[in-house]
Design a protein around this motif. Structure first.
Motif, PDB file in Angstrom:
ATOM      1  N   PRO A  45       0.798  -1.229   0.000  1.00 46.11           N
ATOM      2  CA  PRO A  45       0.000   0.000   0.000  1.00 46.11           C
ATOM      3  C   PRO A  45       0.834   1.283   0.000  1.00 46.11           C
ATOM      4  CG  PRO A  45      -0.911  -1.571   1.559  1.00 46.11           C
ATOM      5  CD  PRO A  45       0.397  -2.143   1.079  1.00 46.11           C
ATOM      6  N   ALA A  46       1.983   1.269   0.627  1.00 50.97           N
ATOM      7  CA  ALA A  46       2.820   2.472   0.660  1.00 50.97           C
ATOM      8  C   ALA A  46       3.268   2.861  -0.750  1.00 50.97           C
ATOM      9  CB  ALA A  46       4.033   2.253   1.558  1.00 50.97           C
ATOM     10  N   PHE A  47       3.588   1.864  -1.580  1.00 57.42           N
ATOM     11  CA  PHE A  47       3.983   2.141  -2.965  1.00 57.42           C
ATOM     12  C   PHE A  47       2.790   2.636  -3.775  1.00 57.42           C
ATOM     13  CE2 PHE A  47       4.273   0.532  -7.368  1.00 57.42           C
ATOM     14  CZ  PHE A  47       5.250   1.394  -7.825  1.00 57.42           C
ATOM     15  N   TYR A  48       1.675   1.951  -3.679  1.00 56.58           N
ATOM     16  CA  TYR A  48       0.512   2.315  -4.488  1.00 56.58           C
ATOM     17  C   TYR A  48      -0.144   3.612  -4.023  1.00 56.58           C
ATOM     18  CZ  TYR A  48       1.336  -2.068  -6.755  1.00 56.58           C
ATOM     19  OH  TYR A  48       1.936  -3.074  -7.455  1.00 56.58           O
ATOM     20  N   ALA A  49       0.174   4.075  -2.823  1.00 56.80           N
ATOM     21  CA  ALA A  49      -0.329   5.367  -2.354  1.00 56.80           C
ATOM     22  C   ALA A  49       0.295   6.527  -3.135  1.00 56.80           C
ATOM     23  CB  ALA A  49      -0.060   5.532  -0.861  1.00 56.80           C
ATOM     24  N   GLN A  74       5.115  -0.098 -18.326  1.00 53.48           N
ATOM     25  CA  GLN A  74       6.195  -0.152 -17.343  1.00 53.48           C
ATOM     26  C   GLN A  74       5.918  -1.225 -16.290  1.00 53.48           C
ATOM     27  OE1 GLN A  74       8.981   1.586 -17.669  1.00 53.48           O
ATOM     28  NE2 GLN A  74       8.117   2.471 -19.526  1.00 53.48           N
ATOM     29  N   PRO A  75       6.935  -1.928 -15.840  1.00 51.02           N
ATOM     30  CA  PRO A  75       6.753  -2.985 -14.828  1.00 51.02           C
ATOM     31  C   PRO A  75       6.520  -2.387 -13.435  1.00 51.02           C
ATOM     32  CG  PRO A  75       9.071  -2.780 -15.372  1.00 51.02           C
ATOM     33  CD  PRO A  75       8.330  -1.837 -16.277  1.00 51.02           C
ATOM     34  N   LEU A  76       5.291  -1.964 -13.187  1.00 45.70           N
ATOM     35  CA  LEU A  76       4.962  -1.295 -11.931  1.00 45.70           C
ATOM     36  C   LEU A  76       3.871  -1.994 -11.130  1.00 45.70           C
ATOM     37  CD1 LEU A  76       5.201   2.374 -13.203  1.00 45.70           C
ATOM     38  CD2 LEU A  76       6.610   1.319 -11.429  1.00 45.70           C
ATOM     39  N   LEU A  77       3.448  -3.156 -11.558  1.00 48.28           N
ATOM     40  CA  LEU A  77       2.457  -3.926 -10.806  1.00 48.28           C
ATOM     41  C   LEU A  77       3.132  -5.164 -10.239  1.00 48.28           C
ATOM     42  CD1 LEU A  77      -0.574  -3.732 -13.257  1.00 48.28           C
ATOM     43  CD2 LEU A  77      -0.127  -2.319 -11.240  1.00 48.28           C
ATOM     44  N   ARG A  78       3.035  -5.342  -8.948  1.00 48.77           N
ATOM     45  CA  ARG A  78       3.692  -6.471  -8.288  1.00 48.77           C
ATOM     46  C   ARG A  78       2.804  -7.703  -8.355  1.00 48.77           C
ATOM     47  NH1 ARG A  78       8.585  -8.421  -7.162  1.00 48.77           N
ATOM     48  NH2 ARG A  78       8.492  -9.818  -5.385  1.00 48.77           N
TER      49      ARG A  78
END
Length: 107
Positions: A45-49, A74-78
């Motif tokens: 959540p800290a990243f997606y915030a 871009q590779p931004l989804l874990r």
């Protein structure tokens, strides 16, 4: 506030177009680079915030829209499957009913 609007003429219109170009062509790619860097520092959540969750009023809405267009590849989804990896939204498969919804800003 920055100069913007379709109702401007002459030098005001030029400044408005310049500001929109800066938001879309400079600030949006920089925001994506920030997200790419932040994924190594923040998790869950800290990243997606850091992602905009609603589309703000113009001219900032054009920045958010451009940012979401750029993050598609871009590779931004874990993804935690098979030991975990980062995926782009274009390469990810979203399960129906998984509770995932695009934020309003991405629509």
């Amino acid at each position: 506030d920055i100069w913007h609007g379709d109702d401007t003429i002459g030098g005001g219109r030029l400044r408005s177009e310049w500001n929109i170009a800066l938001l879309q062509d400079v600030a949006a790619p920089c925001y994506v680079e920030l997200l790419l860097y932040a994924r190594s520092l923040l998790h869950g959540p800290a990243f997606y915030a850091l992602w905009p969750s609603s589309k703000p009023a113009e001219p900032w809405g054009s920045l958010v829209a451009a940012m979401y267009r750029l993050v598609l590849d871009q590779p931004l989804l874990r993804c935690e499957a098979d030991g975990g990896s980062w995926l782009s939204a274009r390469s990810a498969i979203f399960a129906d009913g998984g509770g995932f919804e695009l934020p309003d800003a991405a629509r």
